[in-house]
Design a protein around this motif. Structure first.
Motif, PDB file in Angstrom:
ATOM      1  N   ILE A  31       0.685  -1.113   0.060  1.00  0.00           N
ATOM      2  CA  ILE A  31       0.158  -0.015   0.195  1.00  0.00           C
ATOM      3  C   ILE A  31       0.906   1.200   0.032  1.00  0.00           C
ATOM      4  O   ILE A  31       1.892   1.508   0.509  1.00  0.00           O
ATOM      5  N   GLY A  32       0.651   2.270  -0.664  1.00  0.00           N
ATOM      6  CA  GLY A  32       1.125   3.602  -0.636  1.00  0.00           C
ATOM      7  C   GLY A  32      -0.231   4.485  -0.562  1.00  0.00           C
ATOM      8  O   GLY A  32      -1.089   4.201  -1.345  1.00  0.00           O
ATOM      9  N   LEU A  33       0.180   5.569  -0.047  1.00  0.00           N
ATOM     10  CA  LEU A  33      -0.853   6.737   0.154  1.00  0.00           C
ATOM     11  C   LEU A  33      -0.571   7.980  -0.473  1.00  0.00           C
ATOM     12  O   LEU A  33       0.586   8.205  -0.427  1.00  0.00           O
ATOM     13  N   GLU A  34      -1.575   8.514  -1.164  1.00  0.00           N
ATOM     14  CA  GLU A  34      -1.468   9.934  -1.722  1.00  0.00           C
ATOM     15  C   GLU A  34      -2.394  10.785  -0.723  1.00  0.00           C
ATOM     16  O   GLU A  34      -3.526  10.582  -0.974  1.00  0.00           O
ATOM     17  N   ASP A  63       5.343   1.321   1.090  1.00  0.00           N
ATOM     18  CA  ASP A  63       5.976   0.790   2.277  1.00  0.00           C
ATOM     19  C   ASP A  63       5.092  -0.150   3.295  1.00  0.00           C
ATOM     20  O   ASP A  63       5.346  -0.561   4.234  1.00  0.00           O
ATOM     21  N   LEU A  64       3.778   0.156   3.188  1.00  0.00           N
ATOM     22  CA  LEU A  64       2.738  -0.286   4.121  1.00  0.00           C
ATOM     23  C   LEU A  64       2.193  -1.566   3.580  1.00  0.00           C
ATOM     24  O   LEU A  64       2.035  -1.940   2.469  1.00  0.00           O
ATOM     25  N   ARG A  65       2.172  -2.377   4.621  1.00  0.00           N
ATOM     26  CA  ARG A  65       1.592  -3.568   4.462  1.00  0.00           C
ATOM     27  C   ARG A  65       0.204  -4.067   4.815  1.00  0.00           C
ATOM     28  O   ARG A  65      -0.163  -5.421   4.794  1.00  0.00           O
ATOM     29  N   SER A  66      -0.477  -3.275   5.582  1.00  0.00           N
ATOM     30  CA  SER A  66      -1.578  -3.733   5.958  1.00  0.00           C
ATOM     31  C   SER A  66      -2.577  -2.393   6.028  1.00  0.00           C
ATOM     32  O   SER A  66      -2.257  -1.351   6.030  1.00  0.00           O
ATOM     33  N   ALA A  67      -4.044  -2.660   6.233  1.00  0.00           N
ATOM     34  CA  ALA A  67      -4.969  -1.518   6.616  1.00  0.00           C
ATOM     35  C   ALA A  67      -4.552  -0.857   7.810  1.00  0.00           C
ATOM     36  O   ALA A  67      -4.609   0.373   7.724  1.00  0.00           O
ATOM     37  N   GLU A  68      -4.218  -1.571   8.760  1.00  0.00           N
ATOM     38  CA  GLU A  68      -3.826  -1.180   9.913  1.00  0.00           C
ATOM     39  C   GLU A  68      -2.518  -0.161   9.877  1.00  0.00           C
ATOM     40  O   GLU A  68      -2.565   1.118  10.666  1.00  0.00           O
ATOM     41  N   GLU A  69      -1.549  -0.424   9.096  1.00  0.00           N
ATOM     42  CA  GLU A  69      -0.708   0.469   9.070  1.00  0.00           C
ATOM     43  C   GLU A  69      -0.805   1.614   8.237  1.00  0.00           C
ATOM     44  O   GLU A  69      -0.231   2.812   8.633  1.00  0.00           O
ATOM     45  N   ALA A  70      -1.617   1.616   7.259  1.00  0.00           N
ATOM     46  CA  ALA A  70      -2.211   2.637   6.568  1.00  0.00           C
ATOM     47  C   ALA A  70      -3.197   3.619   7.281  1.00  0.00           C
ATOM     48  O   ALA A  70      -2.531   4.890   7.081  1.00  0.00           O
ATOM     49  N   ARG A  71      -3.651   2.897   8.331  1.00  0.00           N
ATOM     50  CA  ARG A  71      -4.323   3.975   9.144  1.00  0.00           C
ATOM     51  C   ARG A  71      -3.520   4.835  10.130  1.00  0.00           C
ATOM     52  O   ARG A  71      -3.819   5.944  10.393  1.00  0.00           O
ATOM     53  N   ALA A  72      -2.376   3.988  10.590  1.00  0.00           N
ATOM     54  CA  ALA A  72      -1.448   4.461  11.470  1.00  0.00           C
ATOM     55  C   ALA A  72      -0.760   5.654  10.761  1.00  0.00           C
ATOM     56  O   ALA A  72      -0.452   6.681  11.199  1.00  0.00           O
ATOM     57  N   TYR A  73      -0.297   5.493   9.547  1.00  0.00           N
ATOM     58  CA  TYR A  73       0.412   6.346   8.722  1.00  0.00           C
ATOM     59  C   TYR A  73      -0.505   7.433   8.465  1.00  0.00           C
ATOM     60  O   TYR A  73      -0.052   8.874   8.820  1.00  0.00           O
ATOM     61  N   PHE A  74      -1.595   7.625   8.281  1.00  0.00           N
ATOM     62  CA  PHE A  74      -2.344   8.605   8.035  1.00  0.00           C
ATOM     63  C   PHE A  74      -2.741   9.308   9.223  1.00  0.00           C
ATOM     64  O   PHE A  74      -2.510  10.710   9.250  1.00  0.00           O
ATOM     65  N   SER A  75      -3.023   8.728  10.443  1.00  0.00           N
ATOM     66  CA  SER A  75      -3.339   9.504  11.623  1.00  0.00           C
ATOM     67  C   SER A  75      -1.948  10.266  12.115  1.00  0.00           C
ATOM     68  O   SER A  75      -2.131  11.229  12.449  1.00  0.00           O
ATOM     69  N   LEU A 118      -9.252  -0.192   2.257  1.00  0.00           N
ATOM     70  CA  LEU A 118      -8.386  -1.085   2.071  1.00  0.00           C
ATOM     71  C   LEU A 118      -8.777  -2.693   2.419  1.00  0.00           C
ATOM     72  O   LEU A 118      -8.083  -3.598   1.867  1.00  0.00           O
ATOM     73  N   ARG A 119      -9.272  -2.876   3.444  1.00  0.00           N
ATOM     74  CA  ARG A 119      -9.647  -4.184   4.121  1.00  0.00           C
ATOM     75  C   ARG A 119     -10.441  -4.834   2.906  1.00  0.00           C
ATOM     76  O   ARG A 119     -10.185  -6.184   2.406  1.00  0.00           O
TER      77      ARG A 119
END
Length: 485
Positions: free
Chosen positions: A9-12, A166-178, A234-235
């Motif tokens: 996962i990558g976020l913009e 670099d993100l590997r899960s929905a939980e990591e994406a949530r943590a990054y965004f937060s 993402l899930r």
């Protein structure tokens, strides 16, 4: 199947800046103004109009880059990104292509107690589009009766923060965004109000077999406007892609929309490539060449960021990591906590009151902490009153609730409601002796080895005192009387 595949996962993340005016003109940058009231020839793209960069917006993006550890480019360039939407009055967007303001960077996240560093590819500057409202069933274009366009948002300064995959899960994406949201709020460059569109996110997600190094087919999910929506989308997409691969079905590179009601994604369009936008340098804007001394000055003025504040709260104040995360995640909450501690409150006790009881009152009232009538002085006084046993913990909750409603001082509420605990030995002994005499059953049960029976007698003492007796002193006195000591 879960162990056979890896999600990438990558976020913009798109951030509207809180400048007074728009990116390239003098129109006001405010939310909620009457439609098409903050527009001019520049942001409407009328012939002969010329853009002029907003200095405060440039300063804001440089501060964001510095906070993320990016390299501030010695020169960067604006480009025209060409595509047609009804809410794009110029039929192109002034953005950046291969020469962004900020290059590289990183953001540290923590999930389940483990810390990971997520790379940042770039942070670049652009202008926002207008807003199209589709009128009709569901508010979607496919079922709309007609559309309305508001150009107030067109030209608002917009920063895009692009992460590495670099993100590997929905939980990591949530943590990054937060974490990114908390960092932006600490920098005071945006109000990051997702409900008003100040912070939005596009998520790129692909799936590959575990152990493979080549990325899978990328799918982009557009315009996710809450942390919860990001994680849910993402899930769903992770499961959809893994199921397709398991069945041998091909995945296609595309853009998808997340449906809040169904919790699913569906196809919007095939994914555009960079060449589809026909980027070329913006002819009306010169390159940006930030002065090195100016950049150094901005770096020296950066505030304490959430990650550093969390570490300080744990190391220096002894808070639990979860408490530190809540307190450090919002500048108003951090300021409230630190002001409470500065008034002499024990940090751990203050943290408990702020993150639990006070947070509950604020959430129920649907207001921000800095808009509440309760002040750091209220919390500091509560901590002191409980610590010296002037009032009980239960009484303190009552004081906090009334202070939240009225703003009255803790001392005044204690006296008005008669919450001061009785610690006078003579008064306590009289109540205890009466309760023992009137409750022979529980007394005999306790003496027979049933320790829980003591609570029944203690409850009778509290009833006689109308809640004013100090429970700890009552329990000690009961133990002395019933043990024969």
């Amino acid at each position: 199947m879960a162990d056979e595949y890896e999600t990438v996962i990558g976020l913009e993340c798109h951030v509207e800046l809180s400048t007074d005016t728009k990116m390239f003109c003098g129109c006001r940058n405010v939310f909620g103004a009457p439609p098409n009231s903050n527009v001019c020839p520049v942001c409407l793209g009328l012939p002969g109009s010329l853009p002029v960069p907003n200095e405060m917006a440039i300063e804001s993006i440089v501060r964001i880059g510095l906070a993320l550890g990016s390299t501030i480019a010695p020169d960067s360039l604006f480009h025209r990104k060409n595509y047609f939407y009804p809410d794009m009055p110029k039929d192109y967007q002034i953005s950046q292509y291969d020469l962004p303001v900020c290059v590289g960077g990183r953001l540290e996240i923590e999930v389940d107690g483990e810390r990971r560093t997520i790379g940042v590819t770039r942070v670049h500057m652009e202008e926002d589009t207008g807003k199209t409202t589709h009128v009709g069933a569901g508010g979607r274009i496919g079922r709309a009766e007609y559309a309305l366009v508001d150009y107030n948002r067109a030209g608002v300064p917009l920063v895009e923060c692009v992460s590495e995959p670099d993100l590997r899960s929905a939980e990591e994406a949530r943590a990054y965004f937060s974490e990114l949201r908390a960092t932006l709020e600490a920098l005071d460059v945006s109000d990051v109000w997702m409900e008003e569109g100040s912070l939005r996110c596009d998520a790129n997600i692909s799936t590959r077999r575990a152990g493979e190094t080549e990325l899978g087919t990328k799918v982009e999910i557009k315009n996710l406007n809450s942390v919860r929506s990001l994680e849910r989308a993402l899930r769903y997409e992770e499961e959809r892609q893994r199921t397709a691969l398991e069945r041998g079905e091909p995945l296609v590179q595309e853009t998808r929309h997340f449906d809040e009601e169904t919790g699913s994604t569906h196809t919007l369009r095939s994914k555009e490539e960079a060449f589809d936008y026909r980027y070329f340098p913006e002819p009306d804007l010169p390159p940006l060449e930030p002065d090195r001394a100016w950049v150094k000055g901005l770096e020296a003025e950066l505030p304490e960021l959430p990650a550093a504040r969390r570490d300080r709260y744990v190391a220096d104040l002894g808070l639990r990591p979860e408490q530190a995360r809540i307190l450090a995640g919002s500048p108003p909450t951090a300021a409230f906590f630190e002001a409470t501690v500065a008034l002499g409150a024990d940090p751990a006790s203050a943290a408990n009151w702020i993150t639990q009881d006070l947070a509950g009152l604020v959430n129920t009232a649907r207001i921000e902490l800095d808009a509440a009538r309760v002040t750091p002085r209220h919390v500091a006084d509560l901590v002191a009153l409980v610590a010296d046993q002037t009032i009980s913990a239960t009484g303190a909750k009552q004081v906090l609730e009334e202070a939240f409603e009225t703003g009255d001082t803790a001392g005044a509420i204690v006296e008005r409601r008669g919450l001061r605990q009785v610690v006078d030995p003579a008064a306590l002994e009289a109540w205890v002796d009466e309760a023992i005499a009137e409750n022979p059953g529980p007394v005999e049960q306790f003496r027979g080895g049933k320790e829980g029976a003591l609570n029944a007698v203690l409850g009778q003492v509290m009833k006689k005192s109308r809640g004013s007796a100090n429970p700890k002193a009552v329990r000690e006195l009961l133990l002395q009387r019933l043990s024969g000591s």
